[in-house]
Design an enzyme around this catalytic site. Structure first.
Site, PDB file in Angstrom:
ATOM      1  CG  ASP A 193       0.288  12.464  69.156  1.00 33.45           C
ATOM      2  OD1 ASP A 193      -0.524  12.177  68.484  1.00 33.45           O
ATOM      3  OD2 ASP A 193       1.456  12.722  68.837  1.00 33.45           O
ATOM      4  N   GLY A 246       9.704  15.921  62.764  1.00 32.80           N
ATOM      5  CA  GLY A 246       9.442  17.082  62.575  1.00 32.80           C
ATOM      6  C   GLY A 246       9.901  18.054  63.740  1.00 32.80           C
TER       7      GLY A 246
END
Length: 290
Positions: A135, A19
């Site tokens: 993350d 993305g």
């Protein structure tokens, strides 16, 4: 395209798409790949990437695909080069049973244990270098199909401190975010290895328990929480304390008594449940290696 040192870069076939960026092979150099940003936010990432390159992080470990050179197009920063992982597949493919049968057809349980320990080893190395992943998720590493070696990717999203400046990790998946950070704006949080320790334990659990998430189970109550809600409430589905968690494991799945007691205990330390106000004592990455 050229690197900051003036080396000309000719892109080859696409290696991966996401993305935020696309990754490409490099013609005439099979050892490196190029990550090119596609979301228009490349300038916000430049200080962190530049710091990682200046600090020569790529020379400090071969367990992480750190940036090696800045890539420019028409004089503008568009991405970076990095070491390419050859003969590897996304960790995600090892965590999902159907994908594992295709991408890792020879992966027996011994291989899964090896891959899990190698993943923990990579996280431990990053922590020893003062880097916090932030993350942690199932798409953040590549696993060698033959030996189970692990290479961490998406290093530009890590929390990285250099010259007194903390370049934060701005994102995170709820499924791997510890309870104390659930629902908080992650871009304003300085992450710690203890935060990573929760996501690390989730990844290890998914590898060893056939892709099952530790907080995805059968509710013993009328509510059906999302995984993020279950994490926030400490509802570890495989905990022996079902009266506290209100959850139990899915039927016909491995359970904690199927693994060595010290490993079972480590998962319970990682996931709780913890009484209100109790200090969490999650295993570190180095402990998991042992």
């Amino acid at each position: 395209m050229v690197t900051a040192s003036g080396r000309s870069i000719r892109l080859g076939k696409p290696l991966g798409k996401g993305g935020e960026a696309d990754i490409f092979h490099v013609e005439d150099d099979s050892a490196i790949a190029v990550k090119l940003y596609t979301d228009g936010k490349e300038l916000a990432r430049l200080p962190k990437v530049r710091a990682m390159i200046a600090d020569k992080m790529n020379e400090k470990t071969d367990l992480v695909a750190f940036p090696t050179e800045i890539v420019l197009s028409n004089g503008q920063f568009v991405g970076f080069t990095m070491r390419k992982t050859i003969g590897s597949k996304l960790l995600l493919s090892l965590c999902i049973s159907s994908d594992r049968k295709t991408e890792f057809p020879n992966a027996n349980y011994r291989f899964l244990v090896r891959a899990a320990s190698n993943y923990a080893r990579s996280v431990a190395k990053l922590h020893s270098l003062g880097v916090v992943i932030g993350d942690i998720n199932e798409s953040g590493a590549m696993v060698d199909q033959k030996k189970g070696l692990v290479t961490m990717i998406d290093s530009d999203s890590f929390q990285y401190t250099s010259g007194g400046t903390v370049h934060r990790c701005l994102v995170g998946k709820a499924e791997y975010t510890p309870p104390e950070l659930q629902g908080r704006p992650l871009g304003s949080v300085d992450r710690t290895p203890a935060h990573d320790a929760f996501g690390l334990a989730v990844i290890l659990f998914e590898i060893l328990f056939l892709g099952r998430h530790p907080f995805s189970g059968v509710p013993l109550t009328k509510d059906h929480p999302t995984i993020g809600e279950a994490i926030a409430a400490g509802r570890f589905a495989y905990s022996p304390h079902t009266s506290v968690t209100g959850m139990e494991p899915p039927k016909h799945m491995p359970v904690l008594t199927d693994i060595p007691p010290e490993v079972s205990s480590a998962f319970q330390r990682a996931f709780g449940p913890y009484p209100a106000g109790a200090v969490r004592n999650r295993p570190t990455a180095a402990e998991w290696v042992g």
